[in-house]
Design a protein around this motif. Structure first.
Motif, short mmCIF file in Angstrom:
data_model
loop_
_atom_site.label_atom_id
_atom_site.label_comp_id
_atom_site.label_asym_id
_atom_site.label_seq_id
_atom_site.Cartn_x
_atom_site.Cartn_y
_atom_site.Cartn_z
N TRP A 188 0.86 -1.18 0.00
CA TRP A 188 0.00 0.00 0.00
C TRP A 188 0.89 1.23 0.00
O TRP A 188 1.92 1.28 0.69
CB TRP A 188 -0.88 0.02 1.24
N PHE A 195 3.79 0.72 2.58
CA PHE A 195 3.44 -0.19 3.68
C PHE A 195 3.19 -1.56 3.06
O PHE A 195 2.76 -1.65 1.90
CB PHE A 195 2.19 0.31 4.42
N ALA A 197 2.44 -6.09 3.64
CA ALA A 197 2.16 -7.31 4.40
C ALA A 197 1.98 -8.44 3.41
O ALA A 197 1.81 -8.21 2.20
CB ALA A 197 0.90 -7.15 5.25
N ASP A 215 3.36 -10.10 8.85
CA ASP A 215 4.25 -8.97 8.61
C ASP A 215 5.26 -9.33 7.54
O ASP A 215 5.71 -10.48 7.43
CB ASP A 215 4.96 -8.58 9.89
N GLU A 217 8.55 -7.32 5.11
CA GLU A 217 9.31 -6.15 4.67
C GLU A 217 9.64 -6.34 3.20
O GLU A 217 10.39 -7.24 2.83
CB GLU A 217 10.59 -6.02 5.48
N VAL A 260 -5.90 -0.21 4.01
CA VAL A 260 -4.61 -0.12 4.70
C VAL A 260 -4.79 -0.39 6.20
O VAL A 260 -4.35 0.39 7.05
CB VAL A 260 -3.92 1.25 4.48
N ARG A 261 -5.46 -1.49 6.51
CA ARG A 261 -5.75 -1.81 7.91
C ARG A 261 -4.49 -2.32 8.63
O ARG A 261 -3.70 -3.06 8.08
CB ARG A 261 -6.83 -2.87 8.00
N ARG A 263 -1.70 -1.07 9.58
CA ARG A 263 -0.34 -0.68 9.22
C ARG A 263 0.06 0.55 10.03
O ARG A 263 -0.45 1.66 9.80
CB ARG A 263 -0.22 -0.37 7.74
N ALA A 266 0.15 4.54 8.88
CA ALA A 266 -0.71 4.85 7.73
C ALA A 266 -1.61 6.06 7.99
O ALA A 266 -1.71 6.95 7.13
CB ALA A 266 -1.53 3.63 7.33
#
Length: 296
Positions: A188, A195, A197, A215, A217, A260-261, A263, A266
């Motif tokens: 996102w 961001f 996941a 999670d 990266e 964008v839950r 994160r 955000a």
């Protein structure tokens, strides 16, 4: 500053958290229900899907315009309203045109592939009840992206018949099924901040519930790819779905203003974006930009 939220649910977690931050900083946040005409009525009045070339009277709520509007809703009514606001000079994030484009998976794929992005091959299939199936297995999706739309893996004729019984009149697209890990890479972007996941794919079989998150990266090249998507589509707030697996990066969807839950950071990024765009509008127009999504 006055920030308007065009959203069917202003209490959505990321919007509510963003609004709280803005109010704490002394700004006004107003909910703007996504009113306006239906798509059919809008087109009859000369108002296209993205809101071009039609008078704004009757669409824009009475009172002073906000300094910036955040367009979370993506219905035809919301797009018509956003287009009317833009013609009145109000900046909208994302723009009505960019949001509308991301609702049509055929147009989305065409633009992405023309720009050299590794988007999954996407073919218009007409109505599902009349679909001439490609080679099995394949992925079947609603042509028009929306909540609770059709996204399914089709392994054979029996599964196709099952879906056709329920979705016979649904315009669809097909994509080749590409094996992966059963997870999707979710990236996102909010005003250039990435961001990410990994989420269990709704097409996956075996252990794990669809939507289960982990999670992750993203490597630098994945983040760079996500940023490039924003440049191509003229988006400031968006999501990019990538297949997770041994294949080269494959984009399977682009979403304008996703949730964008969960994160961290955000809401802060979204609040900063709203204030930046609003501040740019307040400056003299000559030589001033309107944010990435407004420069297209």
């Amino acid at each position: 500053m006055r920030i308007g939220l065009i959203a069917g649910d202003p209490g959505h977690p990321v919007l509510a958290a963003t609004a709280a931050l803005l109010v704490e900083r002394g700004h006004e946040v107003v909910a703007v229900p996504p009113a306006g005409p239906t798509r059919e009525a809008a087109e009859a009045e000369g108002l296209g899907p993205a809101g071009e070339a039609a008078p704004a009277e009757g669409l824009v709520p009475a009172g002073e315009l906000a300094d910036v509007y955040l367009l979370k809703a993506r219905t035809p009514r919301a797009l018509a309203l956003a287009g009317a606001l833009e013609r009145r000079g109000a900046p909208v994030v994302n723009s009505a045109a960019a949001t509308e484009l991301c609702q049509d998976r055929v147009r989305m794929a065409g633009l992405a592939r023309a720009a050299g992005l590794p988007f999954a091959a996407t073919a218009a299939g007409g109505l599902l009840g009349e679909l001439a199936a490609p080679a099995y297995p394949f992925v079947l999706k609603s042509r028009h992206s929306r909540r609770h739309d059709l996204v399914a893996r089709v392994d054979g004729p029996a599964r196709l018949r099952e879906l056709a019984e329920r979705w016979a009149d649904e315009p669809v697209v097909t994509q080749p099924f590409v094996p992966g890990t059963g997870w999707d890479q979710k990236l996102w972007v909010i005003d250039g901040q990435v961001f990410a996941a990994r989420r269990r794919s709704e097409l996956a079989s075996g252990s794990g519930e669809p939507g289960q998150a982990a999670d992750w990266e993203p490597p630098a090249e994945r983040a760079a790819l996500a940023l490039r998507v924003g440049e191509v589509f003229g988006l400031d707030v968006y999501g990019v779905d990538l297949l997770d697996g041994p294949a080269e990066p494959v984009i399977v969807d682009v979403n304008a203003f996703p949730g964008v839950r969960g994160r961290p950071g955000a809401p802060e990024a979204l609040a900063a974006l709203a204030l930046r765009v609003a501040a740019e509008r307040a400056r003299p127009l000559a030589g001033q930009g309107q944010g990435q999504g407004q420069r297209r």
